[in-house]
Design an enzyme around this catalytic site. Structure first.
Site, mmCIF file in Angstrom:
data_model
loop_
_atom_site.group_PDB
_atom_site.id
_atom_site.type_symbol
_atom_site.label_atom_id
_atom_site.label_comp_id
_atom_site.label_asym_id
_atom_site.label_seq_id
_atom_site.Cartn_x
_atom_site.Cartn_y
_atom_site.Cartn_z
ATOM 1 N N SER A 95 -8.724 -0.314 6.697
ATOM 2 C CA SER A 95 -8.626 -1.125 7.910
ATOM 3 C C SER A 95 -7.195 -1.179 8.434
ATOM 4 O O SER A 95 -6.952 -1.736 9.491
ATOM 5 C CB SER A 95 -9.134 -2.549 7.643
ATOM 6 O OG SER A 95 -8.269 -3.222 6.753
ATOM 7 N N LYS A 141 0.811 -1.226 0.000
ATOM 8 C CA LYS A 141 0.000 0.000 0.000
ATOM 9 C C LYS A 141 0.840 1.270 0.000
ATOM 10 O O LYS A 141 0.358 2.337 -0.399
ATOM 11 C CB LYS A 141 -0.950 -0.004 1.195
ATOM 12 C CG LYS A 141 -2.059 -1.039 1.129
ATOM 13 C CD LYS A 141 -3.121 -0.659 0.113
ATOM 14 C CE LYS A 141 -4.343 -1.553 0.222
ATOM 15 N NZ LYS A 141 -5.431 -1.150 -0.696
#
Length: 325
Positions: free
Chosen positions: A76, A51
């Site tokens: 999350s 990410k």
């Protein structure tokens, strides 16, 4: 829309900032799978997951004035940390909207990276968008979506450029490339990169049982949603449905999806630590679980599993290792 040119541009901006993660192998894993297994260790990327690539690609492509006002993201945990780290490096304020039941480690790490964390109760039906929208309006923040964002997909797609090079170095020209899949940003980005750079490598989404919205969408030919927001230990890849941007790429470029159980993900975590000496979180081990335990659903004499994240809390890691070591 995301394109190969956008991925290549993101790769240029990521030079000197993202790690070129290794492609690992072990004869012990080969024996389990009955074929050569290569693991693209994105768990070794900055912030512990792929990410960071998308976060950096998005922040670095922003207009400097907009970036100065700040960014907001919902996640999350892995996109949260990727955006928070990229924002900190660019001197931009960051607000991250996270579910209250996200792993505490990921919440703590996001705060430690300098981001303001806003929690919402997804188990009670609260919406991440409803939590984020007022902050966007009040503060003029720019939303960086976790997967349905062209620059984010482009950043994740740089993983595919590396896989193409590394597979060629290993003499692998035909293989299934298994990718842990939530909303499909990484899966779509890798598929788009490999379409041009290594067309013999076929991307296949890997998902947790009960949250196989991409596989069901492939079967029906339209976007399908998951029936519940939670219910698997693979928190990193529990998303409502494929994205509007990612779905056309997934449906055009990917082979059939694969589904694994939570138990298989835990077993893959233990084997990754034993044989490769890397730490994976459950959602980041789904692709390896599919490679090891669903070999009858794969083609060819080699498989590449993208291990997407290693942000696992000690209790879950201990559970995996004590159960399967």
């Amino acid at each position: 829309m995301t394109s190969l040119a956008l991925i290549e541009a993101a790769a240029e901006r990521l030079k000197g900032h993202a790690r070129r993660t290794p492609l690992l192998s072990s004869p012990f894993l080969d024996d389990v799978a009955g074929r050569r297994v290569f693991v693209k260790a994105e768990c070794l990327q900055h912030t512990g997951s792929f990410k960071f690539r998308g976060g950096w690609a998005a922040l670095s492509a922003m207009d400097p004035e907009l970036r100065k006002r700040g960014v907001i993201a919902y996640s999350s945990g892995n996109h949260a940390q990727g955006v928070a780290a990229a924002a900190k490096a660019h001197g931009a304020p960051a607000v991250i909207v996270m579910p209250a039941d996200a792993p505490q480690l990921k919440i703590d790490n996001t705060r430690a990276l300098g981001a303001e964390v806003v929690l919402y109760d997804r188990a009670a039906g609260e919406s991440r968008e409803a939590a984020a929208d007022p902050l966007i309006a009040e503060r003029g923040l720019t939303l960086i979506k976790p997967y349905d964002e062209p620059e984010v997909i482009a950043g994740q797609g740089t993983t595919g450029l590396e896989i193409a090079e590394q597979a060629a170095e290993q003499g692998v020209t035909k293989a299934d490339v298994l990718v842990c899949c939530g909303g499909g940003g990484l899966t779509a980005g890798i598929a788009l990169a490999l379409e041009d750079r290594a067309p013999g490598l076929r991307v296949r989404p890997a998902e947790p049982k009960g949250f196989d919205d991409v596989a069901r969408s492939q079967a029906s030919g339209k976007i399908e949603s998951n029936p519940a927001p939670t219910g698997s230990i693979c928190d990193a890849i529990l998303t409502p449905a494929p994205g509007d941007i990612t779905w056309p790429l997934l449906s055009r470029l990917c082979g059939p999806g694969l589904t694994v159980t939570d138990g298989e993900a835990l077993r893959a975590m233990a084997l990754a630590f034993q044989r490769l000496k890397i730490v994976l979180e459950p959602g980041g081990a789904v692709s390896l679980a599919a490679a090891l335990f669903h070999h009858d659903e794969l083609n060819g004499d080699a498989v590449i599993a993208v291990a997407t994240g290693g942000n696992v809390d000690p209790a879950t890691f201990t559970k995996a290792f004590s159960r399967f070591a």
